[in-house]
Design a protein around this motif. Structure first.
Motif, short mmCIF file in Angstrom:
data_model
loop_
_atom_site.label_atom_id
_atom_site.label_comp_id
_atom_site.label_asym_id
_atom_site.label_seq_id
_atom_site.Cartn_x
_atom_site.Cartn_y
_atom_site.Cartn_z
N HIS A 80 -8.67 -17.36 30.88
CA HIS A 80 -7.78 -16.40 31.56
C HIS A 80 -8.54 -15.16 31.99
O HIS A 80 -8.31 -14.62 33.08
N THR A 81 -9.45 -14.68 31.16
CA THR A 81 -10.22 -13.50 31.52
C THR A 81 -11.09 -13.77 32.74
O THR A 81 -11.20 -12.93 33.65
N ALA A 82 -11.71 -14.95 32.79
CA ALA A 82 -12.55 -15.30 33.94
C ALA A 82 -11.72 -15.38 35.22
O ALA A 82 -12.15 -14.92 36.29
N LEU A 83 -10.51 -15.95 35.13
CA LEU A 83 -9.66 -16.05 36.31
C LEU A 83 -9.23 -14.67 36.81
O LEU A 83 -9.05 -14.47 38.02
N ARG A 84 -9.09 -13.73 35.91
CA ARG A 84 -8.65 -12.39 36.31
C ARG A 84 -9.79 -11.55 36.86
O ARG A 84 -9.57 -10.65 37.67
N GLY A 124 -4.44 -23.65 37.60
CA GLY A 124 -3.43 -23.89 38.64
C GLY A 124 -2.31 -22.88 38.61
O GLY A 124 -1.91 -22.34 39.65
N VAL A 125 -1.78 -22.61 37.42
CA VAL A 125 -0.68 -21.64 37.31
C VAL A 125 -1.13 -20.25 37.74
O VAL A 125 -0.44 -19.53 38.46
N PHE A 126 -2.33 -19.87 37.30
CA PHE A 126 -2.83 -18.55 37.64
C PHE A 126 -3.03 -18.40 39.15
O PHE A 126 -2.61 -17.40 39.75
N VAL A 127 -3.66 -19.39 39.78
CA VAL A 127 -3.89 -19.32 41.23
C VAL A 127 -2.57 -19.32 41.99
O VAL A 127 -2.38 -18.57 42.97
N TYR A 128 -1.62 -20.15 41.53
CA TYR A 128 -0.30 -20.18 42.19
C TYR A 128 0.39 -18.83 42.11
O TYR A 128 0.90 -18.32 43.12
N LEU A 129 0.42 -18.23 40.92
CA LEU A 129 1.07 -16.93 40.77
C LEU A 129 0.37 -15.86 41.59
O LEU A 129 1.01 -14.97 42.16
N THR A 130 -0.96 -15.94 41.66
CA THR A 130 -1.71 -14.96 42.45
C THR A 130 -1.36 -15.08 43.93
O THR A 130 -1.14 -14.07 44.61
#
Length: 430
Positions: free
Chosen positions: A127-131, A177-183
């Motif tokens: 999660h930290t890397a995605l952010r 996937g969830v993170f990219v979708y929400l972004t």
């Protein structure tokens, strides 16, 4: 979060225009510009990482307390915890956040190679890397972390277990996937908000321009029907006085006195126009009928006789309707005097229950028929720089829901009829 090349960013707001805060311009999470929700999520990720780290360390101490690797594992665990907590306490810039992430990932890789039980500490790191990273870089790092977790789980397993092979990649894929979708949803929402703000700003600018134009047109009509006509009458009287000064001094003095009276009335009109008040004849407390009678008496001079007649009940009209009809009469009489050559004119005010009408008739030359394809204004001044004529009168009446009709035969005079409905749009005064 997303890299700026992945998807277009919303257009920036114009300088000085307030607008809702949008995502960082680079498409990545900015540690130094966190919102309250960002800080809560950072705190949650840091807590989860420290708890998983402590659990893995405790498990290793309980099972491998006599291992030569214990000092290294304890030391690296302390470094991981300190760096992660320090990043939560002092977020710093995006670059500082990426440096901390690199340090944490490097230490975590070493710890996992020494003790595979630390593998699941990778979940908060994902999660930290995605952010912190652009989408492409984050996906590469998440893939590497998931691969290392799979290898660590296979090392810990006594035998082959499909869950050890499938669970880490599935968790990583779901998180990504969830993170990219929400972004992307947040970015699309921000696009919509920016479009709405820009549309609202453009609409406000359009309304201001239309309001300015309407006010200019109103002032031009007021000036045309009051000051311009007054100055025109004064000019005619002064020219007549100049021609008769030597041959008929008494008549010249009469013209001068009349011009002075008109000038005084024009000065009153100018002052009331500056203060946006009613015409002078109405502002003296008189109704429209009395104001029209006063206007007829004042305009009866120099060979033109103006009569006034009222029909119907003596209704107290709304101020806007009374002002519009008085201005209409002033403009029409000024054009009759200057262009028609009439000897007599008549003002007729008709008040009905739901309509008020004003007829202005004269016995002058009338209006010549327009040329084929022409658009000559029958009440317009021949000089386009000197007046508004019929369009100004019609525009003033149209603002109140009224209408203007003109009947004329060359050589037989003309009749101008202005009507204004007494509807809720222009309610009678109480």
């Amino acid at each position: 979060m997303r890299h700026p090349d992945d998807h277009p960013q919303p257009p920036p707001s114009s300088p000085g225009s307030p607008g809702p805060p949008g995502p960082p311009a680079s498409g990545a999470f900015a540690p130094g510009d966190q919102t309250r929700d960002d800080r809560l999520l950072s705190a949650l990720l840091t807590t989860a990482f420290v708890v998983l780290l402590a659990g893995a360390l405790l498990r290793y101490v309980l099972k491998h307390g006599d291992s030569d690797r214990l000092p290294w594992i304890v030391g690296l665990s302390v470094v991981l915890a300190v760096v992660q907590v320090a990043g939560q306490a002092r977020p710093g810039s995006r670059r500082a956040g990426r440096v901390r992430l690199a340090v944490v990932v490097a230490c975590w890789v070493v710890v996992v190679l020494l003790a595979p039980s630390f593998a699941w500490c990778a979940v908060p790191l994902i999660h930290t890397a995605l952010r912190l990273l652009p989408t492409r870089s984050a996906v590469v790092l998440v893939t590497a972390l998931a691969t290392l977790v799979v290898l660590a789980e296979l090392r810990l397993a006594d035998g082959f277990d499909p869950n050890h092979l499938l669970l880490p990649p599935v968790v990583a894929a779901l998180a990504t996937g969830v993170f990219v979708y929400l972004t992307r949803e947040a970015t699309r929402r921000q696009h919509l908000i920016d479009d709405l703000v820009r549309t609202r700003r453009e609409l406000a600018a359009t309304e201001r321009r239309e309001g300015t134009l309407a006010e200019r047109q109103r002032l031009s009509r007021e000036i045309h029907d009051s000051l311009a006509q007054s100055l025109s009458s004064q000019n005619m009287l002064l020219q007549a006085a100049d021609r008769q000064w030597d041959t008929d001094p008494q008549a010249a003095r009469t013209h001068l006195r009349t011009a002075a009276s008109i000038a005084a009335h024009g000065l009153t009109e100018a002052r009331r126009l500056v203060h946006d008040l009613a015409p002078a004849d109405l502002a003296e407390g008189a109704g429209l009928a009395q104001a029209l009678a006063t206007l007829a008496a004042r305009e009866s001079r120099d060979g033109l006789t103006v009569r006034f007649h009222a029909e119907g009940p003596d209704t107290h009209l709304p101020d806007q309707a009374a002002s519009a009809l008085l201005r209409t009469a002033q403009g029409a009489l000024a054009n009759i005097r200057e262009h028609s050559g009439a000897r007599t004119a008549a003002l007729t005010l008709t008040c009905l229950d739901d309509t008020v009408a004003l007829d202005v008739a004269d016995d002058g030359r009338g209006f010549p028929a327009p040329e084929p394809g022409g658009t000559r204004d029958p009440l317009g001044d021949p000089d386009p720089l000197r007046g508004h004529g019929l369009p100004a009168i019609r525009a003033r009446l149209r603002q109140l829901g009224g209408a203007l009709a003109v009947e004329s035969t060359p050589g037989e005079g003309a009749v101008l009829t202005a009507t204004i409905p007494l509807t809720p749009a222009t309610p009678p005064a109480p």
